[in-house]
Design a protein around this motif. Structure first.
Motif, short mmCIF file in Angstrom:
data_model
loop_
_atom_site.label_atom_id
_atom_site.label_comp_id
_atom_site.label_asym_id
_atom_site.label_seq_id
_atom_site.Cartn_x
_atom_site.Cartn_y
_atom_site.Cartn_z
N GLN A 36 0.88 -1.41 -0.14
CA GLN A 36 -0.11 0.11 0.01
C GLN A 36 0.97 1.25 0.13
OE1 GLN A 36 -3.44 0.74 0.10
NE2 GLN A 36 -3.59 -1.15 -1.05
N ALA A 37 2.07 1.21 0.57
CA ALA A 37 2.84 2.25 0.69
C ALA A 37 3.43 2.67 -0.82
CB ALA A 37 4.06 1.97 1.56
N ILE A 38 3.59 1.56 -1.59
CA ILE A 38 4.19 1.74 -2.91
C ILE A 38 3.05 2.47 -3.77
CG2 ILE A 38 4.94 0.51 -5.11
CD1 ILE A 38 6.27 -1.35 -3.24
N LEU A 39 1.71 1.88 -3.50
CA LEU A 39 0.63 2.12 -4.46
C LEU A 39 0.19 3.85 -4.14
CD1 LEU A 39 -1.98 1.71 -6.07
CD2 LEU A 39 -3.15 1.17 -3.79
N TRP A 40 0.27 4.34 -3.01
CA TRP A 40 -0.01 5.71 -2.62
C TRP A 40 1.29 6.51 -3.01
CZ3 TRP A 40 -4.29 7.73 -1.30
CH2 TRP A 40 -5.53 6.89 -0.93
N ARG A 41 2.27 5.96 -3.12
CA ARG A 41 3.49 7.00 -3.51
C ARG A 41 3.25 7.07 -5.01
NH1 ARG A 41 10.10 6.12 -3.31
NH2 ARG A 41 10.45 7.57 -5.02
N ALA A 42 2.76 5.77 -5.95
CA ALA A 42 2.45 6.13 -7.15
C ALA A 42 1.36 7.00 -7.45
CB ALA A 42 2.11 4.68 -7.76
N LEU A 43 0.37 7.12 -6.75
CA LEU A 43 -0.81 7.85 -6.87
C LEU A 43 -0.73 9.42 -6.55
CD1 LEU A 43 -3.69 5.83 -4.73
CD2 LEU A 43 -3.44 6.30 -7.51
N SER A 44 0.53 9.64 -5.72
CA SER A 44 0.97 10.88 -5.55
C SER A 44 1.77 11.45 -6.41
CB SER A 44 1.28 10.99 -4.10
OG SER A 44 2.58 10.19 -3.71
N SER A 45 2.67 10.59 -7.08
CA SER A 45 3.56 11.26 -8.10
C SER A 45 3.39 10.79 -9.66
CB SER A 45 4.92 10.61 -7.63
OG SER A 45 5.02 9.06 -7.54
N SER A 46 2.33 9.90 -10.00
CA SER A 46 2.24 9.80 -11.46
C SER A 46 1.44 10.79 -12.04
CB SER A 46 1.32 8.19 -11.44
OG SER A 46 1.15 7.93 -12.53
N PRO A 47 1.92 10.85 -13.17
CA PRO A 47 0.95 11.96 -13.99
C PRO A 47 -0.12 11.44 -14.52
CG PRO A 47 3.34 11.35 -15.23
CD PRO A 47 3.14 10.40 -13.76
N ALA A 48 -0.61 10.17 -14.56
CA ALA A 48 -1.86 9.82 -14.88
C ALA A 48 -2.98 9.99 -13.59
CB ALA A 48 -2.04 8.21 -15.06
N THR A 49 -2.36 10.14 -12.37
CA THR A 49 -3.27 10.58 -11.36
C THR A 49 -2.88 11.83 -10.82
OG1 THR A 49 -1.68 9.39 -9.62
CG2 THR A 49 -3.48 8.12 -10.74
N LYS A 50 -2.38 12.82 -11.54
CA LYS A 50 -2.14 14.03 -11.09
C LYS A 50 -3.01 15.05 -10.79
CE LYS A 50 1.77 17.47 -11.74
NZ LYS A 50 2.84 18.03 -12.69
N PHE A 51 -4.16 14.81 -11.47
CA PHE A 51 -5.33 15.63 -11.17
C PHE A 51 -5.96 15.32 -9.90
CE2 PHE A 51 -6.79 11.87 -12.91
CZ PHE A 51 -8.08 11.13 -12.19
N LEU A 52 -5.81 14.12 -9.10
CA LEU A 52 -6.25 14.02 -7.81
C LEU A 52 -5.51 14.84 -6.72
CD1 LEU A 52 -6.57 9.95 -8.04
CD2 LEU A 52 -8.41 11.69 -8.27
N HIS A 53 -4.25 15.35 -7.05
CA HIS A 53 -3.47 16.15 -5.96
C HIS A 53 -3.55 15.30 -4.60
CE1 HIS A 53 -3.86 19.72 -8.92
NE2 HIS A 53 -5.24 19.27 -8.92
N ILE A 54 -3.14 14.27 -4.52
CA ILE A 54 -2.86 13.43 -3.31
C ILE A 54 -1.66 13.82 -2.66
CG2 ILE A 54 -2.59 11.07 -2.41
CD1 ILE A 54 -4.36 9.95 -4.84
N THR A 55 -1.77 14.20 -1.35
CA THR A 55 -0.58 14.56 -0.76
C THR A 55 0.42 13.49 -0.46
OG1 THR A 55 0.19 15.55 1.46
CG2 THR A 55 -2.01 14.13 1.45
N PRO A 56 1.59 13.65 -0.55
CA PRO A 56 2.68 12.43 -0.32
C PRO A 56 2.65 12.18 1.28
CG PRO A 56 3.87 14.44 -0.49
CD PRO A 56 2.27 14.85 -0.89
#
Length: 566
Positions: free
Chosen positions: A211-231
């Motif tokens: 899950q730590a890898i998943l949330w790092r990908a969600l916060s840094s991936s260009p595909a999910t950049k529109f979500l603005h997820i905090t690191p």
């Protein structure tokens, strides 16, 4: 000669038992027949010395004697079966009935009740046994009875055959003892905590670290950049996973120190042996998913060497057993958790690409993919337990989707792009994922277990692979699929986290007695199989050899001779 008259020999009927007979019954029958034949031969020799007997009378006596042997043997077998049925009783899995002892040995077994020293480390056990005095009961040393009753017998703790686990255990993780089996430890007592702490607890670390890898990908991936997820979500989950890993690692290290024989039992377990890869896979997950604010941009290659060395050692050991074709060859021990031993190679390839050793990553990827194909084909054809799928959910089958998803991520990390081969592995994982999701009946009547945690990281791995695919194919469908799978994965981990806390601190049922490690090395008796209604050709050929046919020919020739004399 009158044709209407019928010779009494022509009415003789020869019955042959064509039902299945246990090997020990066949040996007893043969011994009894041989004994009776020797007695008959001895009597025949006396008769020959006393008075002459004609050849025809000797044949008649031999025929009547053969019928007598068959009759007496049949009655003896029936009497023995009825006696065993009346005496045999179902043994409760309490540890008291181990070895099939009766009232004569009741005192010795009661003395061993609750004695968990048989799973302690050998050095500690030897020191304890050297201080025990010898006691004698009816001329038999009590120590011998204790060994037979589940005492510190080395053979009980040494290399339990893999087939024995499949024969004595049931359940998706082979963690439940069958009703017909007895165990070495008492079931009605609460065992020490370290004995009840399985290696499957590292599955909790697998779920949280992925899950730590998943949330790092969600916060840094260009595909999910529109979500603005905090690191900081990645940081919180990473710290939680690290804390849990340290706690589980220390606890299991204590188990290795004080109950090493129990650890050996888990290593020989065909399912749990794959979880020995889990601690090192978790360490590499934490290295890959480390938050950017605390980890350097380029990791030190020494991290990869430290974490990958145990996995390479286990690969050589387990893959060698699969290849050598011994008692632990793949067709005998293959189960869905065998994918764990393959996933470690792909995770090591991802970490090797991050530290800059891409050639080492290619090497590990090739090893993992070759063995993945073998495991996949073996499991796809037939499971070694040969049992139908049960009604309740068996999350072990989610292991099928972890390996191809990890292979696709590793290939993209090594070559720097999510190309055709990476997408092929991703589509295989996605199809297997959908084939499990659409089967709603799998998700009814489930029961919580610690081993469920190890089956959450396949969902997370597919989610990460989908994010990588969305980066290469930035469409609404790919982004929506990435968000959907990520949400399902996080929801499952959250539910399991709450359930684990409730079972651990509220209901106190998280660690029941680990019955799987307390099975006996050999079965105490062989259950007789029910008689088959259909004819068994193999039994017929075994019980009616050519000698039986030749005897029938001799009987017919004797009948003709007697008719001719008449």
């Amino acid at each position: 000669m009158e044709f209407g008259a019928t010779s009494p020999r022509s009415l003789e009927m020869h019955f042959v038992d064509i039902h299945e007979v246990l090997p020990e019954e066949e040996e007893e029958e043969e011994n009894e027949k041989n004994k009776l034949r020797r007695m008959a031969d001895h009597k025949t020799d006396k008769n020959v010395n006393n008075k002459p007997i004609r050849m025809r009378e000797m044949k008649r006596q031999h025929k009547s004697f053969s019928r007598q042997v068959s009759l007496e043997t049949g009655f003896s077998v029936l009497n023995r079966e009825s006696k065993e049925k009346s005496e045999r009783k179902a043994l409760p899995r309490s540890g008291k009935s181990f070895g099939g002892f009766g009232s004569n040995h009741g005192v010795g077994i009661e003395g061993r009740k609750g004695d968990f020293n048989i799973f302690r480390t050998k050095s500690t056990l030897v020191r304890q046994n050297s201080k025990l005095p010898l006691r004698k009961e009816s001329g038999i040393e009590t120590q011998n009875n204790d060994v037979s009753a589940g005492g510190p017998d080395e053979s009980n703790n040494r290399s339990v055959p893999a087939g024995r686990y499949f024969a004595a255990l049931t359940g998706p993780e082979l963690d439940q003892v069958k009703d017909s089996e007895d165990i070495l430890l008492p079931k009605d007592e609460k065992w020490p905590f370290l004995l009840r702490f399985p290696i499957g607890c590292f599955g909790i670390c697998l779920g949280l670290s992925s899950q730590a890898i998943l949330w790092r990908a969600l916060s840094s991936s260009p595909a999910t950049k529109f979500l603005h997820i905090t690191p900081f979500i990645n940081l919180a989950i990473w710290l939680l996973a690290l804390t849990v890993l340290v706690a589980v690692f220390i606890t299991y290290a204590l188990k290795c120190i004080f109950y090493f024989e129990a650890v050996k039992r888990e290593y020989f377990h065909p399912v749990r042996v794959n979880f020995f890869f889990a601690p090192w896979v978790v360490c590499m997950f934490l290295a890959i998913g480390a938050p950017p604010m605390i980890s350097p941009q380029n990791l030190n290659p020494a991290i990869w060497i430290i974490f990958m060395a145990p996995i390479v050692f286990l690969d050589l050991k387990i893959y060698g057993q699969w290849l050598s074709g011994g008692k632990r060859r793949l067709c005998k021990v293959a189960n869905p958790s065998s994918h764990l031993s393959v996933v470690g190679n792909f995770v090591g390839a991802i970490l090797a690409a991050q530290v800059g050793w891409k050639e080492a990553g290619k090497f590990l990827w090739a090893i993992g993919f070759a063995h993945y194909l073998v495991v996949f084909v073996t499991l796809y054809q037939r499971l070694p337990t040969s049992e139908a799928l049960p009604k309740e959910l068996h999350p072990v089958y989610s292991m099928f989707i972890a390996t191809p998803a990890a292979a696709s991520i590793a290939w993209g990390a090594i070559y720097g792009e999510f190309d055709g081969l990476a997408r092929t592995c991703f589509f295989i994982a996605l199809f297997l994922y959908l084939s499990l999701v659409v089967r709603i009946n799998f998700f009814r009547g489930f029961r919580f277990s610690v081993a469920w945690w190890s089956y959450t990281f396949p969902m997370t791995t597919v989610s990460i692979a989908t994010i990588k695919y969305a980066e290469e194919v930035p469409t609404v469908i790919s982004k929506g699929l990435a968000l959907t799978l990520s949400f399902m994965s996080t929801t499952m981990v959250s539910i399991l986290l709450v359930s684990t806390l409730l079972h651990a601190f509220v209901w106190h049922t998280l660690f029941p007695n680990d019955l799987a490690i307390a099975i006996t090395k050999r079965r105490q008796w062989k259950e007789k199989k029910p008689l088959k209604k259909a004819y068994d050709i193999r039994r017929w050929t075994k019980q009616a050899p050519l000698s039986f046919v030749s005897s029938m020919r001799r009987h017919s020739s004797a009948d003709k001779n007697s008719d001719g004399e008449k």
